[in-house]
Design a protein around this motif. Sequence first.
Motif, PDB file in Angstrom:
ATOM      1  N   GLY A   1      -6.269  42.313 -50.321  1.00 37.32           N
ATOM      2  CA  GLY A   1      -6.258  43.732 -50.005  1.00 37.32           C
ATOM      3  C   GLY A   1      -7.564  44.321 -49.529  1.00 37.32           C
ATOM      4  O   GLY A   1      -7.578  45.454 -49.031  1.00 37.32           O
TER       5      GLY A   1
ATOM      6  N   LEU B   1       3.458  47.828 -50.946  1.00 33.53           N
ATOM      7  CA  LEU B   1       2.222  47.056 -50.878  1.00 33.53           C
ATOM      8  C   LEU B   1       2.033  46.203 -52.129  1.00 33.53           C
ATOM      9  O   LEU B   1       1.662  45.026 -52.050  1.00 33.53           O
ATOM     10  CB  LEU B   1       1.018  47.996 -50.710  1.00 33.53           C
TER      11      LEU B   1
ATOM     12  N   SER C   1      -2.262  52.579 -47.797  1.00 32.65           N
ATOM     13  CA  SER C   1      -0.914  53.128 -47.738  1.00 32.65           C
ATOM     14  C   SER C   1      -0.763  54.172 -46.640  1.00 32.65           C
ATOM     15  O   SER C   1       0.353  54.481 -46.222  1.00 32.65           O
ATOM     16  CB  SER C   1      -0.541  53.744 -49.090  1.00 32.65           C
TER      17      SER C   1
ATOM     18  N   SER D   1      -6.057  46.805 -47.007  1.00 32.88           N
ATOM     19  CA  SER D   1      -4.720  47.401 -47.068  1.00 32.88           C
ATOM     20  C   SER D   1      -4.803  48.856 -47.500  1.00 32.88           C
ATOM     21  O   SER D   1      -5.472  49.183 -48.493  1.00 32.88           O
ATOM     22  CB  SER D   1      -3.851  46.622 -48.057  1.00 32.88           C
TER      23      SER D   1
ATOM     24  N   GLN E   1       5.400  53.560 -50.392  1.00 38.95           N
ATOM     25  CA  GLN E   1       4.506  52.657 -49.678  1.00 38.95           C
ATOM     26  C   GLN E   1       3.597  51.925 -50.663  1.00 38.95           C
ATOM     27  O   GLN E   1       3.306  50.734 -50.495  1.00 38.95           O
ATOM     28  CB  GLN E   1       3.673  53.423 -48.649  1.00 38.95           C
TER      29      GLN E   1
ATOM     30  N   PHE F   1      -5.767  48.150 -53.112  1.00 40.63           N
ATOM     31  CA  PHE F   1      -5.474  48.830 -51.851  1.00 40.63           C
ATOM     32  C   PHE F   1      -5.865  50.289 -51.994  1.00 40.63           C
ATOM     33  O   PHE F   1      -6.038  50.804 -53.101  1.00 40.63           O
ATOM     34  CB  PHE F   1      -4.002  48.690 -51.443  1.00 40.63           C
TER      35      PHE F   1
END
Length: 388
Positions: free
Chosen positions: A221, A244, A232, A230, A240, A187
């Motif tokens: 992700g 995740l 944050s 994905s 966060q 991510f």
Amino acid sequence: MRRVLKLATAGAAATLVLAACGEAPTEDESNAGGDSADSSEGGDSAAASDFKACMVSDAGGFDDQSFNQSGKEGLDAAAEALDVEAVEVESQADTDYATNVAGLVDQGCSITIGVGFLLEDAIQTAAEDNPDTNFALIDSAFTDAANDNAPIELDNAKPILFNTAEASFLAGYLSAGMTETGTVATFGGLQIPSVSVFMDGFADGVAKFNEDNGADVELLGWDKEAQQGSFSGDFDNQSQGQTLTEQFISQGADIVMPVAGPVGLGAAAAAEGADGVKIVWVDSDGYLTASEYSDLMLTSVLKQIGPAVEQTVTDTVNGGFSNEPYVGTLENDGVGLAPYHDMEGDVTSTEVTGPDGETMTLDAAVEMLREQIISGDLVVESTNSPQQ
């Protein structure tokens, strides 16, 4: 996955386009803006004594254990080696960038360096308004907002860029070879090119492992083709990053690569609370810079920001400032993988089908891919790679 895989595959390399890369900056590059010191080694002592090297962090701060910290280390190393003054200003929020850069210009900085893509507007504006002062920007080139963000050159501003897709490709292949669950994840902090380029390379490395080994390792992700995944939302919110990562772990991921500066510490905290989950760090060697989580570090995707900053400052002191972009690659050691540290025994004892279709250890397969990328036999493609 961590077992002997002998299935024959087509062996075709992933199709990745590597942007043309500039060589590492050298002391004999021509001056492209601003006053210059004597070009002898170390520069003229009188000129050097008046030289002020300055840097502005992004909101992650200089203790981010990642790219801001690496930039500061390079600036401090140059200041010590050259006996020049270093001034560092830490931004607390995005709204600080323009003010901080302008403040350093007012202080008479000889070169002002912005750390991160998000400082592009502030550095570019300052460079356009102060043509007799030198600037540099890490992780972004300069663009014309009025012309669909077409790339432009500024005589007095140097982009310091890194094709991290090359190194993260190796990390993706390594992670796919080491996963016990058959699922890995990544991510980002924000969806900007200097973040997404890591995720592109990682995705293609996983795909290459699957191709070589007839495997089906799943990546969570990031969808490279769709450029969706994905994030944050910033480089500050560690909670966060932890959330995740916990979500990825609940979906079976046992290796996670956060590309989010300090938010990666939240990912490491989530991994620490799970059984058998490892982290791939980015920018710096997380085994050393995030040492509280060293036992979780599989490897790190390195951007050699510090040496690039140090060389840029050195060149400027010595009268060799150039606006030619520096692009770090595997070939010039501007990017790479960190040592496996505590994981070395596991990596070197894992057997896979390598890029040539032969059975070999995972570390040997990664090294073979590195050599193929350097030679040009394997070209790493990302729409987020730096262009020249």
